[in-house]
Every structure is written in structure tokens, then in C-alpha cells.
Design an enzyme around this catalytic site. Structure first.
Site, short mmCIF file in Angstrom:
data_model
loop_
_atom_site.label_atom_id
_atom_site.label_comp_id
_atom_site.label_asym_id
_atom_site.label_seq_id
_atom_site.Cartn_x
_atom_site.Cartn_y
_atom_site.Cartn_z
N THR A 15 0.83 -1.21 0.00
CA THR A 15 0.00 0.00 0.00
C THR A 15 0.87 1.26 0.00
OG1 THR A 15 -1.63 -1.24 1.29
CG2 THR A 15 -1.94 1.13 1.14
N ALA A 16 1.89 1.29 0.85
CA ALA A 16 2.73 2.48 0.96
C ALA A 16 3.46 2.77 -0.35
CB ALA A 16 3.75 2.31 2.10
N SER A 39 9.47 -7.20 -4.38
CA SER A 39 9.57 -8.63 -4.64
C SER A 39 8.29 -9.33 -4.22
CB SER A 39 10.75 -9.24 -3.90
OG SER A 39 10.73 -10.66 -4.02
N LYS A 78 -17.45 3.06 5.79
CA LYS A 78 -17.17 3.17 7.23
C LYS A 78 -17.62 4.54 7.72
CE LYS A 78 -13.42 3.47 10.59
NZ LYS A 78 -11.97 3.53 10.81
N GLU A 340 -7.17 3.71 15.65
CA GLU A 340 -7.98 4.76 15.03
C GLU A 340 -7.81 4.80 13.51
OE1 GLU A 340 -10.33 6.73 15.76
OE2 GLU A 340 -10.49 6.63 17.95
N THR A 342 -5.32 4.92 11.43
CA THR A 342 -4.48 6.01 10.92
C THR A 342 -3.31 5.53 10.06
OG1 THR A 342 -3.29 5.97 13.03
CG2 THR A 342 -5.04 7.62 12.78
#
Length: 496
Positions: A15-16, A39, A78, A340, A342
């Protein structure tokens, strides 16, 4: 020191990595080459399946179609997090994305609610929150109005691995180069210490001018290569382990995350369209992996779809999230448990901060310092918000909760709690991602009861105030009947 930044190398995917690649490509276009090295053999942590509303802004800026995004990531809506057993066992409250009530005068709505409660009001603070009312009935729909009274902010639950894959396709179509491989060696300039390239196990060299460390908890570039210190926050947040397991989906998909406190930590339940995400966060000082596993499996509402996998972490942050020509994004920049939701937001804010300060003609020490100062402030504010949930509790059923209640907390948080207890005042820091309403909901949900409220509310007599409260509550209820069931909304919306 490199001059103009002509090529950015992203170490790590997930994701990052792919959020970074997608935004860099969108903002910088063809003016800077972007290459991502990852990889398939290296696993992704992937616990961040719940988000907060700013992700909508991120997706919209990239030009991502919301319907396609929800379909591709098995996403749901959400509206809130429901905290169960946090103040005391058997009790629950919501932290919604909404702001209960409406603007009534000089001070925030909760001051008026506090006075109205003294005057005999029998409605909870959350009865004035449209997000909460929708959660109670399992409903959602987009409300097409500019009236802030009917504002219903939302975020998403989604499969973070699928989101990474979705963004990968998006970024590669935009021209981002992906290189498959494992990093064997990080090359540095012997004089400046700046990183010059990554050597892969097959001998290939990936050179660049600016490197983004998305290597997760290992922090391969920022910590292992550049030696940046990691600030340990485990004395405030002692949870150091998590176990995660998917389970079969519910018949009815809730439009909120559940956070269920146990005697040594808490459990998450995140509803997706194809399965549920489940996990337990705990402290190894207070329990064993076996006990945590037993609690997790014993509290699933649906059949597990595999064996739980264990994740170890150390809560804290990397001291310099930008050092030399390396910027840490994601778990390499620090770890805050996902209480939370984040984790993904911190990826997003880190990338956006870098875009605002992008070193077009070379890296400026002043920009690096500013980036690090803002990152530090943001991390510390989120840290304090998470500590608040743990510290302000009235549980007496375990050593864990007693230890959390008795610990010394950061001074800034202690001042914030005391100010609220005395006058219901909320004071926010500049880089606080949580609005006043968020702090109020958690403080009151955890049992803090202010001794006073703002004097401005006394300009309204009790009868007028109670009448106004009744009108606001009725207005908040008005659209609820027209909302769709959450599953019906998802089905209609994503098939359109």
C-alpha cells in the site's frame, strides 16, 4: 549532495509503495522518472483495512472512480468505530466521523448539550449525530445537500492488498516502472552518505537521486543503512503483537469498525464484501500468544478462513523521517497500532507533505527540517489520541488496564484532559488530524464528565435551549428513514 531530482526510486511496494508511486506520478508527471522495486517473495503486513475520510481526497485527486475502487478492493463504507468494553466491560460508545449537533453560537455544540443535560435533556450526545443514527440502523446513502446539518462524512473498509494491486495497475498505466527483485545491498556515496543506488540479488543496479523507503517495519534504508534512531513509545503503548485472520463475511455488513477491548488489549472486526478482517492487538507483558489466539478465535462471529498470522511491532517513530536523500513512508516511518485507522492516512499525509516540499533543484536542509518537524507533530498527536483511549478507563479487571490508567502520560495530553475535565474545552495542535468532535466523543465515551461548560451557552435560557435541542434531534432523524441498507447501497452503487 545531488542537484536536480531526475529520478525517484521507491524501495518496497504494498500500500505504501504504490500510493507513493501513484501520487508522485500524478503530481510530477513525466518531469521525473519513477521506479519501484519490490519482490513478490516478500510478504505485506496488510493489517490496515480501515481508513479515515481524507482517503477520499487522495483517490479523487488521482482520478480514481469510487465505484471501481469499491468493486476492485471489496470495499464497504465506514461511518464510525464502535468501542466496546473500553471504559468498563459491557459498555460501548461510538467515535463517528460526524460532528454531533450543529453550529449554535460562539462555542461548540457539546457545551450546549452539557447545559441541556443539566436542564433535563434525556438524549445522549450521539443522538444528535447522523453517522451514529445511520450506524444504529445499518444504513448508508449519499445525501445530496449542502446543508451541514446533514453532513455524513465517511471512509472505507477495504482489502489493503487489493488496494495496493489496484494502485499498481493505475501507476504502471501512468508510466511508473516496476522492477521485480530483492535488495541485496544499498550503495552510498562515501563522502556525503547519500544513497546512490540499490543492488538487487541478481546483480542489477537501480540508481536514483531521491529514495523513498517503503520497506515496512525493517526500515532498510532509513534505519538499517542511514542509522536513524527509532524513538520507542512502548512505555505509553505497550502492545507489541498482533494476530490477524480473515473469516467468512456476515450476512449483514455493518457500516462501522468494531474495536472490542479484552483484558490485555483489543480486537478489531472489519467488514468487507467478500470476508471479514479480524485481529487482536495485545501486549506480551500481560499475556501469551496462545491466550491471545484463543481469545481471537473464540470471539469470531463467522468461520475462520485460515490460521492467524502473528505480527510483531514496536510502537514509536523514526526520529528523522527524511534523512539525507531518503524519505520514510509507511511503517518504515513509525508504527502506531491501528486503533484509530491512521496507518494508511499516515502514508497519505507523508506523501502529500513530500509533494509540497519536493526538492526540485536539490535537497534543502531547511525543507528537510520542516518536513521532520511536521511529521513529528502529527505522529505525536495521533499517539496522544490513542493513549487517551487506554489511559482514561475505569476497568479494574486486569493488571493491563490498571497499568494503563496509572501510567504517566505525555504532558500535552495531560493538559488536554485536564482542560476538558474543568471547562469542556478542546485545544488542538496545528497538525492534528482529528477534529474537536473526535476528541469530545472519545473523552466522553471513556467517562470524562466536564465540571463546567463555556459561559456563552448561558445566553440561552433552559426552555429555549431544550426546544432547540429537540428540533436539532428531529432534523437529524429526518433523512435516516430514506437511507438504504448498507449492503443494498453497496450492491446498487457498484453495479451502476
Amino acid at each position: 549532495m545531488p542537484d536536480a531530482i531526475k529520478k525517484v526510486v521507491i524501495a518496497g511496494g504494498g500500500t505504501a509503495g504504490w500510493m507513493t508511486a501513484a501520487l508522485l506520478n500524478k503530481v510530477l508527471g513525466k518531469s521525473v522518472a519513477i521506479e519501484l522495486v519490490e519482490s513478490e517473495q516478500i510478504g505485506i503486513v496488510g493489517v490496515g483495512e480501515a481508513t479515515i475520510p481524507p482517503i477520499q481526497t487522495f483517490n479523487r485527486f488521482l482520478g480514481i472512480d469510487e465505484k471501481a475502487f469499491l468493486r476492485e478492493t471489496q470495499g464497504t463504507i465506514k461511518l464510525a468505530i464502535k468501542f466496546e468494553n473500553w471504559r468498563v466491560p459491557g459498555e460501548s460508545y461510538y467515535h463517528t466521523f460526524g460532528a454531533p449537533g450543529t453550529t449554535m453560537g460562539f462555542c461548540s455544540f457539546h457545551h450546549y448539550w452539557l447545559k441541556a443535560k443539566e436542564a433535563g435533556l434525556d438524549k445522549s450526545f450521539w443522538d444528535f449525530d447522523l453517522n451514529y443514527l445511520a450506524c444504529q440502523q445499518g444504513k448508508f446513502n449519499k445525501i445530496n445537500t449542502q446543508n451541514p446539518l446533514y453532513d455524513m462524512p465517511y471512509a472505507y473498509h477495504f482489502d489493503s492488498a487489493l488496494y495496493g494491486q489496484f494502485l499498481r495497475r493505475f501507476a504502471e498505466q501512468g508510466g511508473v516502472k516496476r522492477s521485480e527483485g530483492i535488495i541485496e545491498h544499498v550503495q552510498q556515496n562515501t563522502q556525503s552518505g547519500f544513497i546512490t543506488g540499490l543492488q538487487l540479488t541478481d546483480g542489477r543496479q537501480v540508481e536514483g537521486d531521491l529514495f523513498i523507503d517503503c520497506t515496512g517495519l525493517s526500515g532498510l534504508l532509513i534505519r538499517k543503512t542511514l542509522g536513524v534512531n527509532y524513538e520507542d513509545w512502548s512505555h505509553w503503548l505497550p502492545a507489541d503483537s498482533a494476530q490477524a485472520v480473515p473469516s467468512e463475511r456476515f450476512d449483514k455488513t455493518l457500516p462501522y469498525t468494531r474495536s472490542i477491548a479484552h483484558s490485555y488489549g483489543w480486537q478489531w472486526r472489519i467488514p468487507l464484501t467478500h470476508r471479514n478482517g479480524n485481529g487482536i492487538v495485545y501486549s506480551s507483558q500481560f499475556t501469551t500468544d496462545e491466550q491471545a489466539n484463543e481469545t481471537l478465535i473464540g470471539n469470531l462471529d463467522t468461520k475462520a478462513l485460515g490460521e492467524p498470522r502473528t505480527i510483531r511491532f514496536n510502537t514509536g517513530r523514526t526520529d528523522q523521517q527524511w534523512c539525507k536523500n531518503v524519505v520514510a513512508i509507511g511503517l518504515s516511518s513509525g508504527f502506531l497500532e491501528p486503533l484509530e485507522s491512521t496507518s494508511i492516512h499516515l502514508i497519505q499525509s507523508g506523501i502529500i507533505r513530500l509533494m509540497k516540499m519536493f526538492p526540485n533543484q536539490g535537497i534543502s536542509p531547511a525543507m528537510v527540517d520542516m518536513y521532520n518537524a511536521e511529521s513529528k507533530d502529527e505522529f505525536e498527536t495521533i499517539r496522544d489520541f490513542i493513549i487517551l483511549h487506554y489511559h482514561v478507563n475505569e476497568r479494574d479487571d486486569s493488571k493491563f488496564w490498571r497499568a494503563m490508567r496509572e501510567m504517566t502520560i505525555p504532558e500535552r495530553l495531560a493538559q488536554k484532559i485536564e482542560a476538558f475535565k474543568e471547562t469542556a474545552a478542546i485545544f488542538n495542535e496545528q497538525n492534528d488530524i482529528f477534529r474537536d468532535a473526535s476528541w469530545v466523543q472519545v473523552m466522553m465515551g471513556q467517562g470524562l464528565s466536564p465540571r463546567d461548560y463555556h459561559g456563552a451557552v448561558n445566553a440561552m435560557d433552559n426552555q429555549t435551549l431544550l426546544s432547540a435541542m429537540q428540533q436539532i434531534q428531529q432534523a437529524k432523524m429526518q433523512p435516516v428513514a430514506k437511507l438504504l441498507g448498507h449492503d443494498e447501497f453497496i450492491e446498487r452503487y457498484t453495479s451502476a
